[in-house]
Design a protein around this motif. Structure first.
Motif, PDB file in Angstrom:
ATOM      1  N   UNK A 137       0.832  -1.211   0.000  1.00  6.42           N
ATOM      2  CA  UNK A 137       0.000   0.000   0.000  1.00  6.42           C
ATOM      3  C   UNK A 137       0.863   1.256   0.000  1.00  6.42           C
ATOM      4  N   UNK A 138       1.889   1.260   0.840  1.00  9.65           N
ATOM      5  CA  UNK A 138       2.707   2.479   0.939  1.00  9.65           C
ATOM      6  C   UNK A 138       3.661   2.623  -0.254  1.00  9.65           C
ATOM      7  N   UNK A 139       3.863   1.520  -0.973  1.00 11.78           N
ATOM      8  CA  UNK A 139       4.813   1.536  -2.094  1.00 11.78           C
ATOM      9  C   UNK A 139       4.285   2.242  -3.332  1.00 11.78           C
ATOM     10  N   UNK A 140       3.012   2.608  -3.337  1.00 12.74           N
ATOM     11  CA  UNK A 140       2.453   3.311  -4.499  1.00 12.74           C
ATOM     12  C   UNK A 140       1.729   4.567  -4.000  1.00 12.74           C
ATOM     13  N   UNK A 141       1.748   5.620  -4.805  1.00  9.61           N
ATOM     14  CA  UNK A 141       0.987   6.820  -4.430  1.00  9.61           C
ATOM     15  C   UNK A 141      -0.498   6.471  -4.547  1.00  9.61           C
ATOM     16  N   UNK A 142      -1.263   6.726  -3.518  1.00  7.09           N
ATOM     17  CA  UNK A 142      -2.670   6.290  -3.437  1.00  7.09           C
ATOM     18  C   UNK A 142      -2.793   4.761  -3.557  1.00  7.09           C
ATOM     19  N   UNK A 143      -1.906   4.091  -2.865  1.00  3.32           N
ATOM     20  CA  UNK A 143      -1.957   2.626  -2.886  1.00  3.32           C
ATOM     21  C   UNK A 143      -2.991   2.097  -1.893  1.00  3.32           C
ATOM     22  N   UNK A 144      -3.793   1.164  -2.363  1.00  9.14           N
ATOM     23  CA  UNK A 144      -4.768   0.518  -1.473  1.00  9.14           C
ATOM     24  C   UNK A 144      -4.486  -0.976  -1.502  1.00  9.14           C
ATOM     25  N   UNK A 145      -4.240  -1.569  -0.343  1.00  4.21           N
ATOM     26  CA  UNK A 145      -4.045  -3.024  -0.296  1.00  4.21           C
ATOM     27  C   UNK A 145      -5.202  -3.642   0.478  1.00  4.21           C
ATOM     28  N   UNK A 146      -5.708  -4.741  -0.075  1.00  8.26           N
ATOM     29  CA  UNK A 146      -6.813  -5.465   0.573  1.00  8.26           C
ATOM     30  C   UNK A 146      -6.315  -6.863   0.892  1.00  8.26           C
ATOM     31  N   UNK A 147      -6.508  -7.298   2.130  1.00  5.19           N
ATOM     32  CA  UNK A 147      -6.181  -8.680   2.501  1.00  5.19           C
ATOM     33  C   UNK A 147      -7.474  -9.355   2.932  1.00  5.19           C
ATOM     34  N   UNK A 148      -7.784 -10.485   2.282  1.00  6.96           N
ATOM     35  CA  UNK A 148      -8.962 -11.246   2.714  1.00  6.96           C
ATOM     36  C   UNK A 148      -8.510 -12.363   3.645  1.00  6.96           C
TER      37      UNK A 148
ATOM     38  N   UNK B 197     -13.959   6.680 -11.054  1.00  7.21           N
ATOM     39  CA  UNK B 197     -15.124   7.571 -11.151  1.00  7.21           C
ATOM     40  C   UNK B 197     -14.896   8.890 -10.429  1.00  7.21           C
ATOM     41  N   UNK B 198     -14.107   8.862  -9.383  1.00  5.17           N
ATOM     42  CA  UNK B 198     -13.827  10.075  -8.601  1.00  5.17           C
ATOM     43  C   UNK B 198     -12.668  10.873  -9.198  1.00  5.17           C
ATOM     44  N   UNK B 199     -12.084  10.330 -10.266  1.00  2.00           N
ATOM     45  CA  UNK B 199     -10.955  11.013 -10.902  1.00  2.00           C
ATOM     46  C   UNK B 199      -9.673  10.921 -10.079  1.00  2.00           C
ATOM     47  N   UNK B 200      -9.568   9.888  -9.265  1.00  2.00           N
ATOM     48  CA  UNK B 200      -8.352   9.706  -8.445  1.00  2.00           C
ATOM     49  C   UNK B 200      -7.600   8.493  -8.970  1.00  2.00           C
ATOM     50  N   UNK B 201      -6.342   8.676  -9.239  1.00  2.00           N
ATOM     51  CA  UNK B 201      -5.552   7.531  -9.711  1.00  2.00           C
ATOM     52  C   UNK B 201      -5.074   6.726  -8.504  1.00  2.00           C
ATOM     53  N   UNK B 202      -5.559   5.539  -8.387  1.00  2.00           N
ATOM     54  CA  UNK B 202      -5.179   4.707  -7.232  1.00  2.00           C
ATOM     55  C   UNK B 202      -4.677   3.358  -7.730  1.00  2.00           C
ATOM     56  N   UNK B 203      -3.817   2.719  -6.924  1.00  2.00           N
ATOM     57  CA  UNK B 203      -3.342   1.371  -7.258  1.00  2.00           C
ATOM     58  C   UNK B 203      -3.932   0.424  -6.226  1.00  2.00           C
ATOM     59  N   UNK B 204      -4.689  -0.557  -6.687  1.00  2.00           N
ATOM     60  CA  UNK B 204      -5.338  -1.472  -5.739  1.00  2.00           C
ATOM     61  C   UNK B 204      -4.704  -2.853  -5.844  1.00  2.00           C
ATOM     62  N   UNK B 205      -4.226  -3.363  -4.708  1.00  2.00           N
ATOM     63  CA  UNK B 205      -3.605  -4.697  -4.670  1.00  2.00           C
ATOM     64  C   UNK B 205      -4.460  -5.600  -3.789  1.00  2.00           C
TER      65      UNK B 205
END
Ligand code: ATP
Ligand code: MG
Length: 446
Positions: free
Chosen positions: A242-253, A350-358
């Motif tokens: 998550x911290x490795x990308x600008x606007x990084x989101x990490x999800x753990x199931x 949709x919000x116009x935010x560039x995010x990286x989702x892992x």
């Protein structure tokens, strides 16, 4: 308490225990004061002073559990006793440790020499499957705690109860140990009913296996500590993602079909987590107070976010489709992890935010992990106490843990309902305070 009465906590016994235990004989000379337990010893359910005072007025004893441990007198003559062990349902860390503990407890403590492993769960009782029984001894099990999984194999799916009891009769088995979850224990109970109906001298004992830690009246079940410890390491790595990308989101199931204990504890162990989603706490996806809005504000503020989701969370977000069940009839949950990854991605676009989702799903790795030392100790104690109870002639019971003591509970009580996170209780409040996530992520007013 589900209206359970004091009498519901009585464990059945096959008959009076009249033989002196080899453990007693062993200690009598050298350690005459060694403690032995009898059936009058009980562990109180509610140890609070309020409950104590409230009960003073009552003519009935408060709810309590039979204390586990070695009895001075036993029911079965070890030299004539044949024991069998079966493992069913999904994998969980510590199964092999429990098998090893049962075998060694029977063999060394009680001098039982006739110990057998039933292969591939309840299938192993049905001749048509052709799974041979495996002879077990300390030599066979000496290294198995070094491996995850179960050396006996497991299976799901109903088997004919009458055919299973036929097998117990045919093989002259006196003690059956079942290691498994709610399904296995339900099976154990109905096997027991059939044994009673036929008037057989067989006891059945269960060691509850649920990685989710969701058995009522038990502080903890084996494998849980290993599960959340292993999960915490994955959560730590996900934080790096998550911290490795600008606007990084990490999800753990993580696992947690109906109870989110693994997710909650992994997040507390690794407090970088920003959102914990569990089955017990409903959340909306969209709307002003929904999860996505809260996630957006976190990402805009800090430019990374870490989400832990239990597999049973957010099931209401899926369209009502055909319910999918596994072979044993357990409802299979829709994949909330993949769903969230897609929805979060779409939402930020949709919000116009560039995010990286892992997205990371370590479930199968966690299930098959080797037990950590704390769990190994626990598995061994559970197994030994199961052996003590069974040798003493107790039947249709499970071994539990309450107020730091081992207990015996009737199977119907242990399986009557699941233990869940109390969203008004201290565990969930710790999660809320540690993550800082909103108390309520639904658009409804509380
Ligand atoms: P898990 O927590 O991994 O689901 P489990 O023990 O609940 O473990 P299941 O596959 O649900 O796993 O059940 C194990 C076995 O018990 C299966 O063979 C299943 O058919 C059997 N079983 C489940 N419920 C009953 C029941 N009410 N009567 C007889 N057998 C049952
Ligand atoms: Mg189950």
């Amino acid at each position: 308490m589900n209206d359970l009465k004091r009498s519901d906590f009585e464990v059945n016994r096959l008959g009076k225990a009249t033989l002196l235990s080899p453990i007693f004989k062993n200690y009598a000379e050298e350690a005459p004061d060694k403690e032995f337990i009898d059936d009058s010893r009980r562990i109180i359910f509610d140890a609070s002073i309020e409950a104590y005072n409230a009960n003073k007025e009552s003519s009935e004893d408060p709810i309590s559990f039979l204390k586990a441990g070695a009895r001075k007198e036993i029911y079965f003559d070890p030299s004539k006793t044949k024991a069998a062990i079966v493992t069913c349902g999904g994998l969980c860390p510590g199964i092999n440790n429990v098998i090893r503990g049962l075998v060694n407890g029977l063999y060394y403590r009680y001098k039982v020499r006739n110990i057998w492993g039933i292969q591939y769960g309840y299938q192993g009782f049905i001749p048509e499957y052709g799974h041979e029984m495996i002879k077990l001894s300390p030599d066979v099990v000496k290294d198995i705690h070094l491996f995850g999984g179960t050396i006996l194999g497991s299976s799901r799916g109903r088997q004919d109860i009458s055919a299973m009891v036929d097998a117990l009769e045919r093989e002259n088995i006196n003690i059956l140990f079942t290691i498994g979850g709610d399904g296995t224990l339900a099976g154990n109970h109905v096997i027991n009913e059939e044994i009673k109906r036929r008037g057989l001298k067989i006891v059945t004992a269960g060691i509850p296996k649920t990685i989710d830690n969701d058995v009522n009246f038990m502080t903890k079940t084996f494998g849980f500590d290993t599960a959340f410890t292993t999960a915490a390491a994955v959560v730590r790595d996900a934080h790096n993602e998550a911290t490795g990308a600008y606007n990084g989101v990490a999800i753990v199931k993580l696992m947690g079909r109906d109870s989110g204990f693994i997710a909650a504890n992994a997040a507390l162990a690794m407090p970088d987590v920003n959102f914990v989603l569990v089955p017990e706490s409903k959340f909306d996806l969209h709307g002003e107070k929904g999860f996505l809005a809260a996630l957006k504000s976190r990402v805009v503020d800090r430019h990374h976010a870490l989400v832990v989701v239990a597999e049973g969370a957010g099931q209401h977000l899926f369209d009502e489709g055909d319910e999918v069940k596994d072979k044993s009839g357990n409802v299979k949950h829709k994949d909330i992890g993949v769903f969230l990854k897609d929805e979060i991605g779409k939402f930020f676009t949709g919000e116009g935010i560039e995010a990286t989702v892992k997205y990371i799903d370590p479930s199968y790795i966690i299930r098959s992990e080797v037990a950590i030392p704390a769990d190994s100790v626990f598995c061994n104690d559970l197994a030994l106490n199961a052996v003590h109870g069974a040798m003493a002639g107790l039947t249709d019971f499970v071994v539990g843990r309450w107020h730091n003591q081992f207990t015996y509970l009737p199977i119907p009580v242990a399986t009557a309902s699941r233990k869940k996170i109390d969203v008004d209780g201290s565990l969930w409040w710790s999660v809320l305070e540690t993550t800082g996530q909103p108390i309520n992520m639904t658009n409804e007013k509380k």
